[in-house]
Scaffold this active site. Structure first.
Site, PDB file in Angstrom:
ATOM      1  CE1 TYR B  13      -3.893   2.062   0.744  1.00 46.71           C
ATOM      2  CE2 TYR B  13      -2.920   3.289   2.830  1.00 46.71           C
ATOM      3  CZ  TYR B  13      -4.369   2.994   1.020  1.00 46.71           C
ATOM      4  OH  TYR B  13      -5.216   3.711   1.916  1.00 46.71           O
ATOM      5  CG  ASP B  37      -9.420   8.559   3.915  1.00 50.91           C
ATOM      6  OD1 ASP B  37      -9.397   9.175   4.573  1.00 50.91           O
ATOM      7  OD2 ASP B  37      -8.373   8.417   3.107  1.00 50.91           O
TER       8      ASP B  37
END
Lengths: 118, 118
Positions: B13, B37
């Protein structure tokens, strides 16, 4: 519930460990809260099971040390910390979710064997 | 899925951001994954919405820097990191949950305005 209130609960949680205060644990958690420590283990349900968990921790003189700022978002806060348990140190992250009355309704602790640092 | 595999996804990631690689994002996330998010905002559902999110981030040259070890537990990993976005730095914590095939099925990012450090 604003950010300062959520961060204050994290501070209260650290203080609960420092002072072995079950009274503070009762202030922090909702009566029907759940606790999963570590994530993947059996979920403890309800304040009685939660108090039993912290009573055991306090008898072992476990203390906590924040390793960074609490991250408040939505109805939750996540925070990185170190568990000091005798000579053992564990780096963990807890996530608290809050109910509308500001009590913690869900606690999840993320840590594994590889997070034992000494 | 063992701990090393989960930690490897976190590394992948970080690399996805460093290299602006949407291909890596496709490797990391399940097609029906959800992304929140920050926590409390609208949940993005499905790989197309997730790719749109990261495409925007990569266009802004956002990079990530781990601020501690990933904490693997159960089917999840939580990790503290810093977001570098232009001159702005944000201290965040992400929680990934994994499906049986090792793909991320849920991503939640914990951060708020008070975590903007510069």
């Amino acid at each position: 519930m604003d950010t300062a209130d959520k961060a204050a609960v994290v501070d209260k949680y650290v203080t609960a460990f420092a002072t072995s205060s079950i009274d503070l644990i009762r202030e922090i958690f909702a009566t029907d809260a759940t606790l999963e420590d570590p994530v993947g283990s059996d979920v403890r349900v309800g304040i009685d099971a939660i108090i039993e968990f912290y009573t055991n921790a306090f008898e072992m003189n476990v203390t906590l040390e924040l390793l960074g700022a609490p991250r408040c978002a939505g109805n939750a806060v996540a925070f990185p910390f170190q568990v000091n348990a005798g000579g053992m140190k564990i780096e963990a992250i807890d996530v608290f979710e809050f109910g509308p009355d500001g009590k913690v309704t869900s606690m999840k602790a993320y840590w594994g064997a590889e997070n034992i640092v000494t």
